[in-house]
Design a protein around this motif. Sequence first.
Motif, PDB file in Angstrom:
ATOM      1  N   TRP A 124      51.005  36.261   9.086  1.00 58.47           N
ATOM      2  CA  TRP A 124      51.613  37.456   8.436  1.00 58.47           C
ATOM      3  C   TRP A 124      50.914  38.706   8.922  1.00 58.47           C
ATOM      4  N   ASN A 125      51.423  39.337  10.008  1.00 54.29           N
ATOM      5  CA  ASN A 125      50.663  40.451  10.303  1.00 54.29           C
ATOM      6  C   ASN A 125      51.033  41.679   9.619  1.00 54.29           C
ATOM      7  N   PHE A 126      50.372  41.949   8.609  1.00 51.96           N
ATOM      8  CA  PHE A 126      50.873  43.157   7.736  1.00 51.96           C
ATOM      9  C   PHE A 126      50.512  44.554   8.578  1.00 51.96           C
ATOM     10  N   PRO A 127      49.276  44.722   9.110  1.00 52.94           N
ATOM     11  CA  PRO A 127      49.212  45.909   9.869  1.00 52.94           C
ATOM     12  C   PRO A 127      50.223  46.228  11.183  1.00 52.94           C
ATOM     13  N   LYS A 128      50.542  45.121  11.800  1.00 51.05           N
ATOM     14  CA  LYS A 128      51.751  45.432  12.861  1.00 51.05           C
ATOM     15  C   LYS A 128      52.761  45.769  12.181  1.00 51.05           C
ATOM     16  N   MET A 129      53.245  45.286  11.049  1.00 48.93           N
ATOM     17  CA  MET A 129      54.626  45.442  10.480  1.00 48.93           C
ATOM     18  C   MET A 129      54.503  47.049   9.983  1.00 48.93           C
ATOM     19  N   LEU A 130      53.441  47.298   9.266  1.00 49.18           N
ATOM     20  CA  LEU A 130      53.294  48.805   8.692  1.00 49.18           C
ATOM     21  C   LEU A 130      53.209  49.779   9.756  1.00 49.18           C
ATOM     22  N   ALA A 131      52.459  49.266  10.919  1.00 49.47           N
ATOM     23  CA  ALA A 131      52.312  50.226  11.976  1.00 49.47           C
ATOM     24  C   ALA A 131      53.712  50.621  12.702  1.00 49.47           C
ATOM     25  N   ALA A 132      54.634  49.473  12.373  1.00 49.00           N
ATOM     26  CA  ALA A 132      56.069  49.826  12.909  1.00 49.00           C
ATOM     27  C   ALA A 132      56.911  50.565  11.697  1.00 49.00           C
ATOM     28  N   ASP A 133      56.144  51.067  10.879  1.00 48.91           N
ATOM     29  CA  ASP A 133      57.060  51.566   9.618  1.00 48.91           C
ATOM     30  C   ASP A 133      58.222  50.756   9.039  1.00 48.91           C
ATOM     31  N   ALA A 134      57.706  49.497   9.299  1.00 51.13           N
ATOM     32  CA  ALA A 134      58.772  48.496   8.437  1.00 51.13           C
ATOM     33  C   ALA A 134      58.698  48.719   7.045  1.00 51.13           C
ATOM     34  N   CYS A 175      46.275  35.839  -4.432  1.00 54.82           N
ATOM     35  CA  CYS A 175      46.408  35.757  -2.923  1.00 54.82           C
ATOM     36  C   CYS A 175      46.364  36.763  -2.197  1.00 54.82           C
ATOM     37  N   LEU A 176      46.136  37.975  -2.762  1.00 53.21           N
ATOM     38  CA  LEU A 176      46.167  39.179  -1.867  1.00 53.21           C
ATOM     39  C   LEU A 176      44.755  39.838  -1.482  1.00 53.21           C
ATOM     40  N   GLY A 177      43.599  39.189  -1.824  1.00 55.06           N
ATOM     41  CA  GLY A 177      42.412  39.696  -1.629  1.00 55.06           C
ATOM     42  C   GLY A 177      42.185  39.688  -0.115  1.00 55.06           C
ATOM     43  N   GLY A 178      42.659  38.461   0.758  1.00 57.37           N
ATOM     44  CA  GLY A 178      42.412  38.571   2.012  1.00 57.37           C
ATOM     45  C   GLY A 178      43.182  39.571   2.864  1.00 57.37           C
ATOM     46  N   ASP A 217      40.972  42.970   2.677  1.00 60.10           N
ATOM     47  CA  ASP A 217      39.886  42.669   3.280  1.00 60.10           C
ATOM     48  C   ASP A 217      40.085  42.589   4.785  1.00 60.10           C
ATOM     49  N   GLY A 218      41.048  41.914   5.277  1.00 59.29           N
ATOM     50  CA  GLY A 218      41.648  41.916   6.565  1.00 59.29           C
ATOM     51  C   GLY A 218      41.109  40.447   7.041  1.00 59.29           C
ATOM     52  N   VAL A 219      42.272  39.702   7.112  1.00 61.63           N
ATOM     53  CA  VAL A 219      42.017  38.245   7.642  1.00 61.63           C
ATOM     54  C   VAL A 219      41.258  38.075   8.845  1.00 61.63           C
ATOM     55  N   GLY A 220      39.891  37.541   8.558  1.00 60.99           N
ATOM     56  CA  GLY A 220      38.985  37.182   9.684  1.00 60.99           C
ATOM     57  C   GLY A 220      38.327  38.584  10.081  1.00 60.99           C
ATOM     58  N   GLY A 221      38.445  39.389   9.131  1.00 67.07           N
ATOM     59  CA  GLY A 221      37.588  40.630   9.353  1.00 67.07           C
ATOM     60  C   GLY A 221      38.475  41.730  10.461  1.00 67.07           C
ATOM     61  N   GLY A 222      37.852  42.511  11.142  1.00 66.70           N
ATOM     62  CA  GLY A 222      38.522  43.348  12.099  1.00 66.70           C
ATOM     63  C   GLY A 222      39.384  44.432  11.369  1.00 66.70           C
ATOM     64  N   PHE A 274      49.152  33.127   2.873  1.00 66.24           N
ATOM     65  CA  PHE A 274      48.431  34.543   3.672  1.00 66.24           C
ATOM     66  C   PHE A 274      46.998  34.128   4.295  1.00 66.24           C
ATOM     67  N   THR A 275      46.442  33.487   3.637  1.00 62.08           N
ATOM     68  CA  THR A 275      44.800  33.293   3.848  1.00 62.08           C
ATOM     69  C   THR A 275      44.214  31.970   3.600  1.00 62.08           C
ATOM     70  N   HIS A 276      45.224  31.002   3.977  1.00 61.97           N
ATOM     71  CA  HIS A 276      45.008  29.556   3.570  1.00 61.97           C
ATOM     72  C   HIS A 276      44.293  28.799   5.009  1.00 61.97           C
ATOM     73  N   PRO A 277      43.809  27.933   4.757  1.00 65.49           N
ATOM     74  CA  PRO A 277      43.098  26.817   5.651  1.00 65.49           C
ATOM     75  C   PRO A 277      44.286  26.461   6.738  1.00 65.49           C
ATOM     76  N   ILE A 278      45.520  26.053   5.917  1.00 67.67           N
ATOM     77  CA  ILE A 278      46.550  25.597   6.851  1.00 67.67           C
ATOM     78  C   ILE A 278      47.095  26.963   7.851  1.00 67.67           C
ATOM     79  N   THR A 279      46.858  27.911   7.385  1.00 66.02           N
ATOM     80  CA  THR A 279      47.269  28.981   8.150  1.00 66.02           C
ATOM     81  C   THR A 279      46.482  29.354   9.386  1.00 66.02           C
ATOM     82  N   ALA A 280      45.051  28.965   8.964  1.00 69.26           N
ATOM     83  CA  ALA A 280      44.012  29.384  10.117  1.00 69.26           C
ATOM     84  C   ALA A 280      44.129  28.417  11.058  1.00 69.26           C
ATOM     85  N   ALA A 281      44.700  27.243  10.750  1.00 73.77           N
ATOM     86  CA  ALA A 281      44.683  25.964  11.550  1.00 73.77           C
ATOM     87  C   ALA A 281      46.030  26.042  12.642  1.00 73.77           C
ATOM     88  N   SER A 282      46.751  26.866  12.184  1.00 74.20           N
ATOM     89  CA  SER A 282      48.170  27.013  12.811  1.00 74.20           C
ATOM     90  C   SER A 282      48.286  27.158  14.125  1.00 74.20           C
TER      91      SER A 282
END
Length: 529
Positions: free
Chosen positions: A419-429, A448-451, A454-459, A405-413
Amino acid sequence: MSSNSLNNSVAYTNGRVYTINSQAPWAEAFIVAQDGIFAEVGTTAEIEAKAKQEHLVVYDLRGQFVMPGIHDAHVHMLMSAIAITSHTRLPMEGLNSTNVAEELKKGSCLCKYAHINQDWLVAHAYMVENFNRESLDKDYPDTPVVIRGGAAHSAFLNTEALKRTGYNIASEPDSQGAWYRRDEQGHLTGEMAENAMNKVLTQLPQPGLSHVKRVLKEAQYMLHRAGVTSCQEASANTLMLDGLRELEREGALKLDMHTHIVYAPDWLAEEPASTLHSLIDNAAFHASPHISTRFVKIILDGVPLPPYYTHAGLLPDSTADTSKLFISNISDVVAKYDAQGLTLKVHCTGEGSTRLTLDAIEAARKRNPNGPRHEIAHCSNVHDDDYKRFRPLNVTAEMSPAFFFTHPITAASNGLMDWNFPKMLAADAHVTIGSDWGAGESPDILPCLGGIVDGVGGGDRGVGGARICRMLTLAGAEAVGRESEFGSIEVGKRANFIAVNNDLSVGEFEGARVLTTWFEGEIVYEAGK
């Protein structure tokens, strides 16, 4: 005197009990009946009074944060158990053709139980840079060597392994969903991915049932240590179901298992499709109080990891890149098992594969409006137009692997892993979380869930701790249709619960550790013991 009498219940008091019950989200105490069911939930004063009246044993929770046991929505229990106990484990970094043989020699002593693969040498690593089979042939000329890598989506074989399993080194043909690395002459180097692994992985010698049971018990303990009391097995095969069934008969199975039997591809289950499809048709034979078998698994595309990039994206015309698909009949398969009331978990890591699966489920819904809830596994690459389709189609968005979820490999992809939790939850999935525990050391989700909190990359990417706790518990029970049995601390449900050192309801996932795990009222894990 009978152990079934009321005074054999246990009263738990003085806790900070986060019930996940929206009608009464917090409690202090509860009573667990001798049959492992929550009998009462309330305040410490109420439960202590009942305990005194009924002469109950009292367990002091000493102010600990308590919540329902975790439902891990995606594990590979047998694969993980054999990898950790019986296969050589190699470094996850710095492995290349010049040192792979030396590392294999050093790593062989890490096996707790070795030689289950007869004369084969099987190892696990993330990647072998610049791999060529000749780097192993000198030290292992007559021993077939297979190194699993690339999040289990790739393999590195020496010459003997290629020959023994029927690969044509000089002219192996390409095939649907297969990836081969070839040298300048077009010969196989031994590195392959996805459906290219079918030949070798379906021919690996398998351990006996006694060893399967042995390692499943070890995997069960590791899941308990992570606070897991129910899970969805994402690569069930005949060997695993036989082992689970025997553990159940012996009273040794202390997990609620939901076994997704593999439809395709063969390499995932290390078993031919012919027997797997028969296993799906006759899965009820293996069902029991703790084993639910009405689930099917399909890997539709690969992974967005270099150098493979085997995920199926969207073409300029907004259709799926079918050249990356592992099977071509996803609509037919969904229709078949939907009509039988079986839940499908479909691995999708590309926008194209996700859209294609949603299309197949939508078509099935038109024919069968009251069909079962299905799942898209991973949901790491969803087009903006498709988030809104999950809820009306009753599709679970199973987010995994938590480790990435918040791994360097993910950031470099470059956005290929998101894994956009806010968009998925906003769609009431409907959202669940899985570890995707494969060959890694631990299935622990909590760190693995702290990020996510807090929000990946803030915002605005943060998700509240309370919502995550629900995804880890009751949402998982809902995904497998068992929300009336477990997933929250309520009267009449199974007493599956954990004590944690941090308050997860407010998002304290950093440094979170499971202190104790109970399954049906029985302690199955205690930290330090």
